[in-house]
Design an enzyme around this catalytic site. Structure first.
Site, PDB file in Angstrom:
ATOM      1  N   LEU A   1      40.227  11.304   9.854  1.00 52.83           N
ATOM      2  CA  LEU A   1      39.266  10.465   9.135  1.00 52.83           C
ATOM      3  C   LEU A   1      40.038   9.476   8.276  1.00 52.83           C
ATOM      4  O   LEU A   1      40.961   9.861   7.559  1.00 52.83           O
ATOM      5  CB  LEU A   1      38.360  11.318   8.246  1.00 52.83           C
ATOM      6  CG  LEU A   1      37.216  12.075   8.919  1.00 52.83           C
ATOM      7  CD1 LEU A   1      36.686  13.153   7.992  1.00 52.83           C
ATOM      8  CD2 LEU A   1      36.096  11.112   9.299  1.00 52.83           C
ATOM      9  N   SER A   2      39.661   8.200   8.356  1.00 50.19           N
ATOM     10  CA  SER A   2      40.275   7.208   7.489  1.00 50.19           C
ATOM     11  C   SER A   2      39.768   7.376   6.063  1.00 50.19           C
ATOM     12  O   SER A   2      38.782   8.074   5.804  1.00 50.19           O
ATOM     13  CB  SER A   2      39.944   5.791   7.984  1.00 50.19           C
ATOM     14  OG  SER A   2      40.548   5.538   9.236  1.00 50.19           O
ATOM     15  N   ALA A   3      40.433   6.731   5.131  1.00 52.09           N
ATOM     16  CA  ALA A   3      40.026   6.794   3.725  1.00 52.09           C
ATOM     17  C   ALA A   3      38.654   6.148   3.551  1.00 52.09           C
ATOM     18  O   ALA A   3      38.307   5.200   4.248  1.00 52.09           O
ATOM     19  CB  ALA A   3      41.056   6.083   2.854  1.00 52.09           C
TER      20      ALA A   3
ATOM     21  N   GLN B   1      48.305   5.733   6.953  1.00 52.32           N
ATOM     22  CA  GLN B   1      47.581   4.570   6.477  1.00 52.32           C
ATOM     23  C   GLN B   1      48.123   4.127   5.130  1.00 52.32           C
ATOM     24  O   GLN B   1      48.643   4.921   4.356  1.00 52.32           O
ATOM     25  CB  GLN B   1      46.086   4.877   6.335  1.00 52.32           C
ATOM     26  CG  GLN B   1      45.401   5.122   7.671  1.00 52.32           C
ATOM     27  CD  GLN B   1      43.905   5.203   7.481  1.00 52.32           C
ATOM     28  OE1 GLN B   1      43.371   4.689   6.520  1.00 52.32           O
ATOM     29  NE2 GLN B   1      43.243   5.853   8.413  1.00 52.32           N
TER      30      GLN B   1
END
Length: 359
Positions: free
Chosen positions: A63-65, A295
């Site tokens: 999951l991205s931020a 990321q």
């Protein structure tokens, strides 16, 4: 552009922080984020990390931020009825939020490299449809996920109004992504360390805008022996809804509208029970970033001025906490479900109208 948000205690707290930091700027994006609890997409035992503004990865699940997803949702400029393609769809968290905005007459497709992640996404989608109260508050375009490599999509595939790619795109793959986009459409993808919004303005013309400095893991290129044929990805077909399905959509819409009109006429509004407010750290938006996983995430920095402002806000928030006791809290009920259950219809038809939800 930059900024960071404080960790939230729950999903609503996280969204409050994203709004305060101006990552979430429109009401429809805010509603979608509040409707889908980010913690539901974490594995058991990791949910405590769900409401931090950080990326999360466990095996192939990623999951991205939250700040990244916020910028993506705003940049896509979603509207009802649009078609959406999610390249690297992962857990389905973003696709599900998109489905709440584009509605039942949109198209919602996702391509994911890992089979186990597609299975995970389908489980989470099924859980949302069957168990989430938010499902009955929106008209939903259910995502359809397929397993495959994003760089091996069939050349005769249809084009989309909106596309997001959740992995770093090499410069030599930029045009490959662009041709999947309809004229007037918007593509959001990380390219050359920038989250970029690309609008197709004509058959061979595009406009680009950098949104945020980021660093994503690159798209995986399929390795194969010399002469070996690539495994072409066939995107899901765009199908016409059946008359039965259309009837369900319009019956639910009519009942939902009647309930809203009735509530407005009586002047009654359901309110979510308010929790005790906690002190927040006011943070400046700055151009400082740090690496977290794969990321690049904006990093928060405090100053003496902000500490002074924090003391000023403390008194206001304490006053707000005292005022909570004077607010009448109405118990939340699923009005749409109650209306369907009250219809003089066979139980099997009621179950169909409820999408076979048990609560």
């Amino acid at each position: 552009m930059g900024g960071a948000v404080s960790a939230g205690e729950d999903n609503d707290d996280l969204i409050d922080n994203l709004k305060e930091a101006q990552y979430i700027r429109t009401e429809k994006v805010e509603q979608a984020f509040r409707a889908i609890d980010r913690g539901d997409y974490y594995l058991d035992g990791y949910r405590d990390s769900a409401y931090k503004d950080l990326a999360w990865k466990h095996g192939n699940i990623h999951l991205s931020a939250p700040c990244i997803y916020s910028e993506v949702m705003e940049a896509l400029k979603l509207q009802p009825g649009l078609s959406f393609l999610n390249l690297g769809s992962g857990t389905g968290y973003l696709s599900t939020m998109v489905g709440l905005i584009i509605g039942p007459f949109g198209v919602n497709h996702g391509v994911e490299l890992h089979k186990d992640v597609v299975e995970y996404a389908r489980e989470k989608l099924d859980d949302f449809i069957k168990n989430s109260d938010s499902f009955d508050k929106f008209e939903f375009c259910e995502p359809v996920f397929v397993v495959g490599n994003c760089l091996e999509i069939s050349t005769d595939s249809h084009q989309y109004d909106r596309i997001y790619c959740g992995a770093g795109v090499q410069k030599d793959h930029e045009n490959y992504m662009k041709v999947l986009l309809k004229i007037g459409g918007i593509l959001v993808m990380p390219i050359e360390d920038q989250l970029t919004q690309i609008t197709r303005t004509g058959q061979c013309t595009w406009e680009s805008k950098n949104i945020l400095a980021v660093s994503f893991a690159p798209l995986v290129q399929q390795s194969r022996a010399d002469g070996e044929k690539a495994d072409t990805v066939q995107l899901p077909p765009v199908t016409v809804r059946s008359l039965q399905d259309l009837s369900r959509i319009y019956i639910r819409r009519t009942l939902r509208n009647l309930a809203n009109e009735d509530s407005q006429g009586k002047g009654t509004v359901q309110r979510v029970p308010q929790k005790r407010k906690r002190r927040r750290c006011r943070r400046r938006r700055i151009n400082t970033y740090v690496f977290v996983g794969n990321q690049l995430i904006p990093q928060m920095v405090e100053s003496e001025e902000e500490e002074h402002n924090e003391e000023e806000h403390k008194e206001v928030e304490e006053e707000e906490e005292r005022d909570i006791g004077d607010i009448e809290i109405l118990k939340q009920v699923n009005v749409l479900r109650d209306q369907i259950m009250a219809l003089p219809l066979p139980e099997s038809l009621k179950a169909y109208l409820l999408f076979y939800r048990e609560k």
